[in-house]
Design a protein around this motif. Structure first.
Motif: not given
Ligand code: PGA
Length: 234
Positions: A140-161
């Motif tokens: 999901s992360v593009p190759v050759d990233v030259k500026s800021d990115i942020i990753i979010a870990y979201e366990p899908r089973w726990a969202i809104g649960a």
């Protein structure tokens, strides 16, 4: 400094947003506050809060009725966009490849993508969490990233649960994400945790190694719920 990102999903109004901006303007915090709001609210004057979209198109422009491009989001003054949120993966069929294309266009237009990855309950029960997370980050992360990115870990089973993984489970996944990013030349990229974060658990979650902030859904809608999360860490 932690990153506290809210995701309003398809909720809220201009009045709610203006009230939230007012309520947060007097807060004394070192933390970076981002609100990912519906497109129709993106052109709001937001003071010290950064605004973000919740998704962008994988295409630059053209005959894609109903879609909104990264350049349109940037033109509103927004600085961030979520990509690959679990609801977009579940309801719009976003794959890692789609998410990667969206993140690349976000970056090309000066937005910082918050790239979400997470496992479903089925995948968790099949013991595939680590595999899904690592491939999610690599693909999901593009190759050759030259500026800021942020990753979010979201366990899908726990969202809104209203439930969260154990601290040890969060630590294990965040460590894997940090190592994966390092191996991709992206060491130091902030990694957020998201799913059922609230005032009562925010400090404990943000004290876990490699948790650089949180992505908050339901509890970001009202200042009374959101402020305790923002000020839970200095
Ligand atoms: P939640 O949502 O905090 O309501 O669990 C998190 C998210 O979907 O980003």
């Amino acid at each position: 400094m932690k990153i506290i990102a809210g995701n309003w999903k398809m909720n809220g109004s201009h009045e709610n947003l203006n009230q939230m901006i007012k309520d947060l303007s007097s807060l004394e915090t070192q933390n970076k506050v981002i609100l990912c709001v519906p497109y129709t609210m993106l052109c709001t004057e937001s003071g010290c809060i950064a605004l973000g979209a919740q998704d962008v198109s994988q295409y630059e422009r053209g005959a894609y009725t109903g879609e909104v491009s990264a350049s349109m989001v940037a033109a509103c003054g927004a600085k961030y966009t979520l990509v690959g949120h679990s609801e977009c993966r579940a309801y719009h069929g976003d794959t890692n490849a789609t998410v990667c294309a969206k993140a690349a266009l976000a970056l090309a237009n000066g937005l910082t993508p918050i790239i979400c990855v997470g496992e479903t309950m089925e995948e968790k029960q099949a013991g595939k969490t680590m595999e899904i997370i690592e491939s999610g980050v690599r693909e999901s992360v593009p190759v050759d990233v030259k500026s800021d990115i942020i990753i979010a870990y979201e366990p899908r089973w726990a969202i809104g649960a209203g439930i969260t993984p154990t601290d040890a489970e969060i630590a294990e996944v965040h460590t894997l994400i940090a190592k994966t990013l390092y191996s991709m030349g992206l060491g130091g990229t902030p990694i957020l945790y998201g799913a059922s974060v609230k005032g009562a658990n925010a400090l404990a979650i943000m004290s876990i190694p490699h948790v650089d902030g949180v992505l908050v859904g339901g509890a970001s809608l009202k200042s009374d719920d959101f402020i305790p999360i923002i000020i839970s860490v200095k």
